[in-house]
Design a protein around this motif. Structure first.
Motif, PDB file in Angstrom:
ATOM      1  N   ASN A 182      14.820 -42.961 144.865  1.00  0.00           N
ATOM      2  CA  ASN A 182      15.941 -42.974 143.924  1.00  0.00           C
ATOM      3  C   ASN A 182      15.663 -42.234 142.618  1.00  0.00           C
ATOM      4  OD1 ASN A 182      17.380 -44.495 145.717  1.00  0.00           O
ATOM      5  ND2 ASN A 182      17.270 -46.400 144.578  1.00  0.00           N
TER       6      ASN A 182
ATOM      7  N   LEU B 286      20.021 -47.408 132.672  1.00  0.00           N
ATOM      8  CA  LEU B 286      19.734 -48.098 133.922  1.00  0.00           C
ATOM      9  C   LEU B 286      18.663 -47.340 134.703  1.00  0.00           C
ATOM     10  CD1 LEU B 286      23.250 -49.110 135.301  1.00  0.00           C
ATOM     11  CD2 LEU B 286      21.497 -50.630 134.370  1.00  0.00           C
TER      12      LEU B 286
ATOM     13  N   ASN C 238      17.759 -47.512 138.401  1.00  0.00           N
ATOM     14  CA  ASN C 238      18.237 -48.075 139.659  1.00  0.00           C
ATOM     15  C   ASN C 238      17.194 -47.869 140.750  1.00  0.00           C
ATOM     16  OD1 ASN C 238      19.970 -49.240 141.560  1.00  0.00           O
ATOM     17  ND2 ASN C 238      20.930 -47.272 142.030  1.00  0.00           N
TER      18      ASN C 238
ATOM     19  N   ARG D 274      15.553 -53.293 139.452  1.00  0.00           N
ATOM     20  CA  ARG D 274      16.461 -52.573 138.551  1.00  0.00           C
ATOM     21  C   ARG D 274      16.097 -52.944 137.124  1.00  0.00           C
ATOM     22  NH1 ARG D 274      22.874 -52.457 139.351  1.00  0.00           N
ATOM     23  NH2 ARG D 274      22.185 -50.985 140.952  1.00  0.00           N
TER      24      ARG D 274
ATOM     25  N   MET E 285      16.085 -56.850 142.614  1.00  0.00           N
ATOM     26  CA  MET E 285      17.452 -56.691 143.105  1.00  0.00           C
ATOM     27  C   MET E 285      17.948 -57.937 143.823  1.00  0.00           C
ATOM     28  SD  MET E 285      18.486 -53.730 142.132  1.00  0.00           S
ATOM     29  CE  MET E 285      19.925 -53.488 143.163  1.00  0.00           C
TER      30      MET E 285
ATOM     31  N   GLU F 165      23.926 -59.199 135.903  1.00  0.00           N
ATOM     32  CA  GLU F 165      23.703 -57.936 135.201  1.00  0.00           C
ATOM     33  C   GLU F 165      24.537 -57.858 133.923  1.00  0.00           C
ATOM     34  OE1 GLU F 165      23.996 -53.122 135.997  1.00  0.00           O
ATOM     35  OE2 GLU F 165      23.506 -54.483 137.633  1.00  0.00           O
TER      36      GLU F 165
END
Length: 260
Positions: free
Chosen positions: A175, A197, A199, A207, A229, A237
């Motif tokens: 990612n 962020l 991710n 995260r 996660m 979040e």
């Protein structure tokens, strides 16, 4: 000054430069290295390197494994690093804000600083959960692959960011954003929404959310919250983002920054 004195002065400076290169390299690789590996990595002749290593070992800056063949950082390096953190004004002034944030969210909280193209962890509050992110004070990570880094980079001039970062961005997970155009767009979005962020770009399954800390002058610091996660629902979040914005206000106030 005679030619001999000039040459001797140059050798002294060169030796100091190599000493610092050794310390920085051992800190970066995070593992012990043999004489041959260090000579190859640093392009230093073995004869010169051996003498420097033995001097550093005698003074406690590096140490060897039981075989005496692999070199790593010594206790003096730890003491100097700890002294830096202990004497840093941002670490001291944001302590209460980090404590309160950690109490609110119950997850791992960090304070990080941009150093070149990397982020360095300066402070940490542990998660209350057994499943958590592994990290350590002094750890260095590529800024483009972390929420802390993106939070700070979003506050810089985009052209300056492009010059600051390497041409080839390092990929840490599938990612990780490694395209400069995509990263530029990500930083613009970060600047617009007020938080960054990560991710799963640094560690798969994690995260991270981060906000920059504004002071007078160039922004260098940020605070973050890292969450597995498996625990991160949309509602959680949202609550973490809100808690971090409150922590940002508290930290910036402690640092003397007032929103105009």
């Amino acid at each position: 000054m005679t030619d001999m004195e000039t040459r001797e002065q140059f050798r002294t400076v060169k030796s100091s430069e190599r000493t610092l290169e050794i310390l920085e390299h051992l800190a970066a690789v995070g593992e012990r290295r043999t004489l041959g590996e260090l000579a190859r990595d640093l392009a230093i002749p073995k004869s010169s390197l051996h003498a420097i290593l033995r001097t550093m070992q005698d003074m406690g800056w590096i140490q060897t494994d039981p075989s005496g063949l692999r070199f790593g950082l010594g206790v003096r390096a730890l003491l100097v690093g700890a002294s830096y953190v202990d004497s840093d004004d941002v670490v001291a002034l944001t302590r209460d804000a980090l404590d309160q944030l950690a109490d609110e969210v119950g997850e791992t909280v960090h304070l990080g600083r941009l150093d070149g193209a990397d982020i360095v962890y300066l402070a940490k509050r542990e998660s209350r959960h057994p499943l958590r992110l592994f990290s350590a004070i002094g750890r260095r990570l590529p800024a483009h692959a972390t929420a802390l880094g993106k939070a700070v980079l979003s506050m810089q001039d985009p052209d300056a960011v492009r010059v600051m970062l390497p041409d080839e961005l390092r990929r840490l997970t599938p990612n990780t954003i490694v395209d400069h155009g995509r990263l530029r767009d990500e930083l613009a979005l970060t600047r617009e929404r007020g938080y960054a962020l990560d991710n799963e770009e640094n560690t798969e399954g994690i995260r991270c959310i981060a906000v920059p800390l504004r002071r007078e002058g160039l922004v260098r610091d940020a605070i973050s919250c890292s969450v597995p996660m498996i625990r991160l629902t949309p509602q959680v979040e949202t609550e973490i983002v809100e808690a971090m914005q409150r922590a940002r206000v508290r930290a910036e106030s402690a640092l003397g920054f007032r929103t105009r």
